[in-house]
Scaffold this active site. Structure first.
Site, mmCIF file in Angstrom:
data_model
loop_
_atom_site.group_PDB
_atom_site.id
_atom_site.type_symbol
_atom_site.label_atom_id
_atom_site.label_comp_id
_atom_site.label_asym_id
_atom_site.label_seq_id
_atom_site.Cartn_x
_atom_site.Cartn_y
_atom_site.Cartn_z
ATOM 1 N N HIS A 188 0.814 -1.220 0.000
ATOM 2 C CA HIS A 188 0.000 0.000 0.000
ATOM 3 C C HIS A 188 0.839 1.257 0.000
ATOM 4 O O HIS A 188 0.437 2.281 -0.543
ATOM 5 C CB HIS A 188 -0.985 -0.021 1.168
ATOM 6 C CG HIS A 188 -2.129 -0.914 0.877
ATOM 7 N ND1 HIS A 188 -2.255 -2.169 1.406
ATOM 8 C CD2 HIS A 188 -3.189 -0.759 0.028
ATOM 9 C CE1 HIS A 188 -3.348 -2.743 0.921
ATOM 10 N NE2 HIS A 188 -3.933 -1.915 0.086
ATOM 11 N N ARG A 295 -10.356 3.592 -2.625
ATOM 12 C CA ARG A 295 -9.995 2.870 -1.387
ATOM 13 C C ARG A 295 -10.432 3.725 -0.195
ATOM 14 O O ARG A 295 -9.659 4.534 0.320
ATOM 15 C CB ARG A 295 -8.490 2.635 -1.329
ATOM 16 C CG ARG A 295 -7.956 1.637 -2.342
ATOM 17 C CD ARG A 295 -6.453 1.431 -2.157
ATOM 18 N NE ARG A 295 -5.958 0.253 -2.831
ATOM 19 C CZ ARG A 295 -5.430 0.237 -4.053
ATOM 20 N NH1 ARG A 295 -5.347 1.338 -4.750
ATOM 21 N NH2 ARG A 295 -4.995 -0.888 -4.584
ATOM 22 N N ARG A 331 -15.104 1.281 -2.678
ATOM 23 C CA ARG A 331 -14.925 0.045 -1.917
ATOM 24 C C ARG A 331 -15.102 0.342 -0.443
ATOM 25 O O ARG A 331 -14.566 1.335 0.061
ATOM 26 C CB ARG A 331 -13.525 -0.515 -2.170
ATOM 27 C CG ARG A 331 -13.275 -1.769 -1.366
ATOM 28 C CD ARG A 331 -11.934 -2.340 -1.648
ATOM 29 N NE ARG A 331 -10.884 -1.552 -1.032
ATOM 30 C CZ ARG A 331 -9.592 -1.802 -1.197
ATOM 31 N NH1 ARG A 331 -9.206 -2.787 -1.992
ATOM 32 N NH2 ARG A 331 -8.681 -1.077 -0.585
ATOM 33 N N GLU A 429 -10.453 -11.466 -4.496
ATOM 34 C CA GLU A 429 -9.033 -11.320 -4.151
ATOM 35 C C GLU A 429 -8.580 -12.389 -3.156
ATOM 36 O O GLU A 429 -7.451 -12.370 -2.689
ATOM 37 C CB GLU A 429 -8.746 -9.912 -3.612
ATOM 38 C CG GLU A 429 -9.649 -9.435 -2.503
ATOM 39 C CD GLU A 429 -9.349 -8.000 -2.056
ATOM 40 O OE1 GLU A 429 -8.333 -7.419 -2.461
ATOM 41 O OE2 GLU A 429 -10.162 -7.470 -1.270
ATOM 42 N N ASN A 452 -3.556 -7.705 -6.297
ATOM 43 C CA ASN A 452 -2.497 -7.541 -5.287
ATOM 44 C C ASN A 452 -2.670 -8.603 -4.214
ATOM 45 O O ASN A 452 -1.719 -9.264 -3.805
ATOM 46 C CB ASN A 452 -2.577 -6.159 -4.639
ATOM 47 C CG ASN A 452 -2.512 -5.057 -5.664
ATOM 48 O OD1 ASN A 452 -1.972 -5.253 -6.740
ATOM 49 N ND2 ASN A 452 -3.089 -3.901 -5.361
ATOM 50 N N ASP A 453 -3.894 -8.752 -3.763
ATOM 51 C CA ASP A 453 -4.147 -9.765 -2.748
ATOM 52 C C ASP A 453 -4.298 -11.147 -3.357
ATOM 53 O O ASP A 453 -3.845 -12.128 -2.780
ATOM 54 C CB ASP A 453 -5.386 -9.399 -1.921
ATOM 55 C CG ASP A 453 -5.039 -8.377 -0.858
ATOM 56 O OD1 ASP A 453 -4.007 -8.560 -0.188
ATOM 57 O OD2 ASP A 453 -5.772 -7.390 -0.708
ATOM 58 N N ARG A 463 2.858 -9.467 -0.123
ATOM 59 C CA ARG A 463 3.021 -8.434 -1.165
ATOM 60 C C ARG A 463 3.935 -7.296 -0.753
ATOM 61 O O ARG A 463 4.379 -6.512 -1.585
ATOM 62 C CB ARG A 463 1.645 -7.884 -1.570
ATOM 63 C CG ARG A 463 0.932 -7.215 -0.432
ATOM 64 C CD ARG A 463 -0.545 -7.017 -0.734
ATOM 65 N NE ARG A 463 -0.830 -5.682 -1.223
ATOM 66 C CZ ARG A 463 -2.056 -5.188 -1.375
ATOM 67 N NH1 ARG A 463 -3.108 -5.941 -1.091
ATOM 68 N NH2 ARG A 463 -2.241 -3.972 -1.811
ATOM 69 N N CYS A 500 -8.587 -4.460 -10.702
ATOM 70 C CA CYS A 500 -8.145 -3.191 -10.125
ATOM 71 C C CYS A 500 -6.875 -3.311 -9.302
ATOM 72 O O CYS A 500 -6.493 -2.400 -8.596
ATOM 73 C CB CYS A 500 -9.270 -2.571 -9.288
ATOM 74 S SG CYS A 500 -9.726 -3.575 -7.875
HETATM 75 C C1 PEP Z 1 -5.956 -5.655 -4.536
HETATM 76 O O1 PEP Z 1 -5.819 -6.409 -3.565
HETATM 77 O O2 PEP Z 1 -5.538 -5.916 -5.658
HETATM 78 C C2 PEP Z 1 -6.652 -4.371 -4.380
HETATM 79 C C3 PEP Z 1 -6.981 -3.644 -5.417
HETATM 80 O O3 PEP Z 1 -6.897 -3.914 -3.119
HETATM 81 P P1 PEP Z 1 -5.752 -3.392 -2.135
HETATM 82 O O4 PEP Z 1 -4.509 -3.166 -2.938
HETATM 83 O O5 PEP Z 1 -6.217 -2.140 -1.505
HETATM 84 O O6 PEP Z 1 -5.611 -4.517 -1.148
HETATM 85 MG MG MG Z 2 -6.911 -6.071 -1.753
#
Ligand code: PEP
Ligand code: MG
Length: 577
Positions: A188, A295, A331, A429, A452-453, A463, A500
């Site tokens: 993040h 977010r 979200r 995710e 990402n998750d 990550r 996303c």
């Molecule tokens: C993700 O997990 O890809 C996502 C878009 O949410 P975040 O990066 O905020 O966990």
């Molecule tokens: Mg996520």
């Protein structure tokens, strides 16, 4: 001169003076002392207490908002708590150990006691004690963990690590670059530096240990490199790269008003990911087709944001109205993991698998319902869509949808207008959600894949951990099979799929994602024009062929090499992960 290679986290090049921002961890070194040194060690400790207080008092002032001011006050009170201080004094003399060790040991046992308490307030006190002890350890080791505020000149921030909440509290106007020892591209903090448009390099290993305050630094956020105390040739080199980059940026600006249409007429919507209300401007400037991911949890970290229903409503309204008639997908709160918001009582041993997102929201319905109400109220100002993060299965989705219906009913009773056709979606995710995509698709209006998750949990690779960043592989066959399946199941249920995660912003992934059938890609505005340019110069047919072909391959190395060559054959310039 020293050169460090890391991961390019946010594009751009900078040259400036280093501002070192390193912090102590809670790991103190145990050192035994002699009985006759006890007095001196206690004196050292008491001096550190005064220093820590002074450091905290420096942050007080009229500009600080109510909540941080309250936390500051609590921490100052803790530093004056006679019982806490006496316990540390006593620990030094009975165990004949250094002050650092005593601070850590006493704090750890207090925190353990508090964490066991069923009372949320007391649990929260544990987090405060940890924080206070960090200030003490900083003072004892003469390390300065300053909050970066009131800067008068431009600096390149060099840090060992950085929490998203710390970055929020910094004076970013004068931060022209960030170099971090740790982090991953999908962490993040990396997402935020891109959002704030600060050229940044992360995963630099031990770079912060080689930098002194005021050192000259060259930072290349496109190639992921920093040069400490550069020579003339290095400076000339940077200037040349800067000129080339500017030319490239200029070319991309021609894409602003064009649709993202492949050469054979297939459209992929490109939307923006935002973390703050002010980012809407950049989303509009690059001609995005809406906001694909807001977010919302960052509102709770931003001192200008806030968390009351009224403050949230105002933020959502502004974004929705500014983008109207284009859609905005907000979200619901995804706190936890690496996004710890003070005052929410989250402090866990294994936060990535812990009390995150809807798991947190479903046990804090007081907070969640307020957000849902604020979202419903804002829905009449444009086209607002709501989506839920970290859904792992149908029970969670049912529970969330049930609560949502309940909040709608409350609004109806109170005559609060909202969009009756408001769409709801779920993020995919968590691997179990991906595997149950057909089940979940029946209950929502859209999917948004959080790679990402999804990558983190599919490959079991943190990550944000630079030591295993090389294992965070978007082209892992396990990930690609999962993406294909999610799209298929969504389309069978006639719902659209967005992606996303940061993969959407990686030019190397663009054609493949289009070929997999993603209806939308949502990314930081910084990357949108580059992705548009790429998608406009290929046909949907060849994108599908590319996807089919690499899905037959058995390793991410083979797939990465193949896609790199495929892209290089067609495009002369693009930045990649
Ligand atoms: C993700 O997990 O890809 C996502 C878009 O949410 P975040 O990066 O905020 O966990
Ligand atoms: Mg996520």
């Amino acid at each position: 001169m020293r050169i460090f290679k890391g991961i390019a986290a946010s594009e751009g090049l900078s040259k400036g003076k280093a501002l070192l921002h390193v912090r102590s961890t809670m790991v103190a070194e145990k050192q035994h002392i002699m009985a006759w040194d006890v007095k001196e060690e206690r004196h050292k400790f008491r001096t550190a207490v005064e220093q820590a207080k002074k450091a905290l008092e420096e942050h007080q002032g009229p500009e600080i908002s109510a909540e941080p001011a309250e936390i500051l006050q609590t921490h100052l009170m803790m530093l004056s708590d006679p019982e806490y201080l006496a316990q540390i004094d006593e620990y030094i003399s009975t165990n004949l150990v250094c002050a650092q060790w005593a601070v850590e040991s006493v704090t750890n046992s207090m925190v353990a006691l508090l964490e066991d308490s069923p009372d949320e307030m007391l649990k929260e006190r544990g987090v405060d004690f940890k924080d206070v002890s960090l200030h003490l350890l900083d003072a004892l080791s003469n390390r300065n963990r300053r909050t970066v505020k009131n800067l008068t000149e431009d600096v390149i921030l060099v840090a060992d690590s950085l929490m998203p909440s710390e970055l929020f509290s910094m004076d970013k106007k004068h931060i022209i670059g960030i170099a971090l020892d740790g982090g991953g591209r999908a962490s993040h903090v990396a997402i935020l530096v891109r959002a704030f448009n600060i050229p940044s390099v992360i995963a630099l290993g031990t770079a912060s240990q080689k930098v002194r305050d005021g050192d000259e630094i060259l930072l290349d956020g496109n190639y992921g490199e920093i040069v400490i105390r550069p020579d003339l040739t290095a400076v000339q080199n940077l200037n040349e790269r800067y000129a080339r980059w500017m030319e490239h940026e200029q070319e991309l600006r021609q894409m602003i008003d064009l649709p993202t249409m492949t050469s054979d007429g297939h459209e992929v919507l490109l939307k923006a990911n935002i973390q703050t209300v002010s980012e809407v401007d950049s989303a509009k400037e690059v001609g995005s087709s809406g906001v694909g991911l807001f977010r919302s949890e960052f509102l709770f970290m931003d001192s200008e944001g806030g968390s009351t229903e009224e403050e949230q409503f105002e933020a959502y309204r502004q974004v929705v109205q500014a983008m109207a008639p284009l859609p905005v997908t907000i979200r619901t709160i995804d706190v936890g993991g690496d996004k710890v918001v003070s005052g929410m009582g989250i402090d866990e041993k294994n936060p990535i698998l812990g009390w995150r997102a809807v798991r947190f929201c479903l046990s804090r319905k007081d907070i969640f319902s307020v957000q849902l109400r604020a979202l419903l109220r804002a829905s009449v100002y444009g086209k607002l869509r709501i989506m839920f993060p970290m859904i792992s299965g149908v029970e969670e989705l049912n529970a969330v949808l049930h609560l949502f219906e309940h909040v709608k009913e409350e609004c109806r009773i109170e005559n609060i207008p909202f969009d009756p056709d408001i769409q709801v979606g779920t993020m995919i995710e968590v691997p179990s959600a991906a595997l149950c995509a057909d089940i979940l698709a029946k209950k929502v209006d859209f999917f948004s894949i959080g790679t990402n998750d999804l990558i983190q949990y599919t490959i079991a690779v943190d990550r944000g951990n630079e030591k295993i960043a090389h294992l965070f592989q978007p082209f892992h066959p396990g990930v690609l099979r999962s993406l294909r399946m999610i799209v298929e199941k969504a389309h069978q249920a006639n719902i659209p799929v967005s992606l996303c995660g940061e993969m959407a912003s990686d030019p190397l992934c663009s054609v493949l994602l289009a070929g997999l059938g993603m209806d939308e890609l949502s990314m930081g505005s910084q990357s949108l024009l580059q992705v548009r340019k790429i998608l406009r110069s290929v046909s949907f047919e060849e994108a599908k062929q590319l996807a089919d072909h690499v899905l037959e391959m058995d390793s991410y190395l083979t797939i990465t090499t193949y896609i790199r060559e495929w892209m290089h054959d067609r495009f002369d310039h693009f930045t990649t992960i």
